[in-house]
Design a protein around this motif. Sequence first.
Motif, PDB file in Angstrom:
ATOM      1  N   GLY A 247       0.800  -1.224   0.000  1.00  0.00           N
ATOM      2  CA  GLY A 247       0.000   0.000   0.000  1.00  0.00           C
ATOM      3  C   GLY A 247       0.827   1.265   0.000  1.00  0.00           C
ATOM      4  O   GLY A 247       0.375   2.322   0.427  1.00  0.00           O
ATOM      5  N   GLU A 251      -1.537   6.907  -5.051  1.00  0.00           N
ATOM      6  CA  GLU A 251      -2.938   6.618  -5.353  1.00  0.00           C
ATOM      7  C   GLU A 251      -3.255   6.853  -6.816  1.00  0.00           C
ATOM      8  O   GLU A 251      -2.662   7.712  -7.455  1.00  0.00           O
ATOM      9  CB  GLU A 251      -3.841   7.515  -4.493  1.00  0.00           C
ATOM     10  CG  GLU A 251      -3.771   7.164  -3.022  1.00  0.00           C
ATOM     11  CD  GLU A 251      -4.809   7.903  -2.206  1.00  0.00           C
ATOM     12  OE1 GLU A 251      -5.438   8.835  -2.744  1.00  0.00           O
ATOM     13  OE2 GLU A 251      -4.976   7.536  -1.035  1.00  0.00           O
ATOM     14  N   GLY A 254      -7.749   8.428  -6.708  1.00  0.00           N
ATOM     15  CA  GLY A 254      -8.173   8.561  -5.320  1.00  0.00           C
ATOM     16  C   GLY A 254      -8.124   7.266  -4.532  1.00  0.00           C
ATOM     17  O   GLY A 254      -8.586   7.186  -3.409  1.00  0.00           O
ATOM     18  N   GLN A 255      -7.580   6.187  -5.148  1.00  0.00           N
ATOM     19  CA  GLN A 255      -7.531   4.900  -4.450  1.00  0.00           C
ATOM     20  C   GLN A 255      -6.134   4.330  -4.514  1.00  0.00           C
ATOM     21  O   GLN A 255      -5.413   4.548  -5.490  1.00  0.00           O
ATOM     22  CB  GLN A 255      -8.445   3.898  -5.171  1.00  0.00           C
ATOM     23  CG  GLN A 255      -9.878   3.947  -4.754  1.00  0.00           C
ATOM     24  CD  GLN A 255     -10.545   2.627  -5.080  1.00  0.00           C
ATOM     25  OE1 GLN A 255     -10.316   2.066  -6.141  1.00  0.00           O
ATOM     26  NE2 GLN A 255     -11.350   2.134  -4.171  1.00  0.00           N
ATOM     27  N   LYS A 256      -5.762   3.590  -3.491  1.00  0.00           N
ATOM     28  CA  LYS A 256      -4.513   2.835  -3.566  1.00  0.00           C
ATOM     29  C   LYS A 256      -4.672   1.801  -4.680  1.00  0.00           C
ATOM     30  O   LYS A 256      -5.717   1.145  -4.759  1.00  0.00           O
ATOM     31  CB  LYS A 256      -4.251   2.126  -2.232  1.00  0.00           C
ATOM     32  CG  LYS A 256      -3.804   3.076  -1.142  1.00  0.00           C
ATOM     33  CD  LYS A 256      -2.380   3.519  -1.401  1.00  0.00           C
ATOM     34  CE  LYS A 256      -1.926   4.545  -0.378  1.00  0.00           C
ATOM     35  NZ  LYS A 256      -0.692   5.214  -0.789  1.00  0.00           N
TER      36      LYS A 256
END
Length: 397
Positions: A247, A251, A254-256
């Motif tokens: 992780g 991003e 807006g997301q990993k």
Amino acid sequence: MVDVGYQPGPDQTPYQDMNQGLQRLREEELEAVPASCMGDDMEELRRHINGCEAEFTRRLRRFDKGGGYAATTALTAKAWLRWKCNFSPSNAADRVAVSRELDSLPQATEAFADGDFSYQHAAMIARTAEKLGDKMEANAETILVTAAKELDLSRLHIVTVKLRHVIDPDSVLDDANKSHELRFLSLSQTLDGVFYLNGRLDSVGGAILQTALNALSGPPALDDERTPKQRRADALVELARRQLDGGQLPEVGGQKPHLVVTADMATLSKQPGSAAAELEWAQPIPAETARRIACDCSLTPVFQGAESHQVAAGRTSRVIPPAMRRALVARDKGCRFPGCDRPPAWTDGHHLKHWADGGPTLPWNLALLCGRHHNRVHEEGWRLAWGSDGELIAEPP
Ligand SMILES: [Zn+2]
Ligand SMILES: [Zn+2]
């Protein structure tokens, strides 16, 4: 070493002498000679080959400088070499350039003529001198010639770079910058869904990748039947997978970033007639592969179909909670497949009875498996069960 006991006749050309010497060697019955004697012979022959190359280069210089090719229809010495000696364009150009450069390198020319090193060594010295230009000194030539007599080409190349770095560091930086400009990576997918990787890295980039791949490959285990190429491919995928799992990548939208699997519960529980699962960026994948990916939710499954709301509600139970993973690491200490010694960081939590089939996410139904053995259990159909002694028993399909 074979004593050819040969005396040239008084009226023979040098080529007839050479042919006769070669003929005598060819007539020798090698089966009658101990194999260990071949070593000395090959060294001696190599000196002759090197000497012949040096003589070829010396004559080429005369031919080129004196315009000897003008007696034919060839317009340059390079064109003549391609025509009469079947050199490729780049090789012909290289031969001419090296012959010109050696003109100003007396020590290299002499050692080459004595057969002390190959044409490729002489060419490397010549190219180094060409790059150094006016900065090339006799002292530098001595270093290169001494090194060329002792070293193979890749080690000699290291010497040339070190020498240039002492005399003319800017030119070494310039080379590195040019090499960096030529970097590329292409990842293309065929209609079959297979990915092809092709690329070029500069020396620093390549060293970084090599170091990471070596760390992930480690020495092969005794039962590791993978080829070195397969091991490298697995290590590269593992490298990327860990980055996704960790992780720490930037991003995207807006997301990993993570691998997205789309599958019906019917597919995950392998009901007859169910659709293939889908993987973002890839072609449809078999149900068993989707089950493996979904086994340890380090990769996020996405569900569709009527059950999706139930699945979404129950999903947390399938993620192995951090505390349970720590307990598994303490219990399993790495991949539990018999004979495997991969460390915990390289493993997934495998559900012995898959959660899609109703298996609970509880320690007795979980075992840590490395990527290769997880694949073996799902895709290759090996069966796992706990033995009475608490060891995992693996049965081949
Ligand atoms: Zn699994
Ligand atoms: Zn393993």
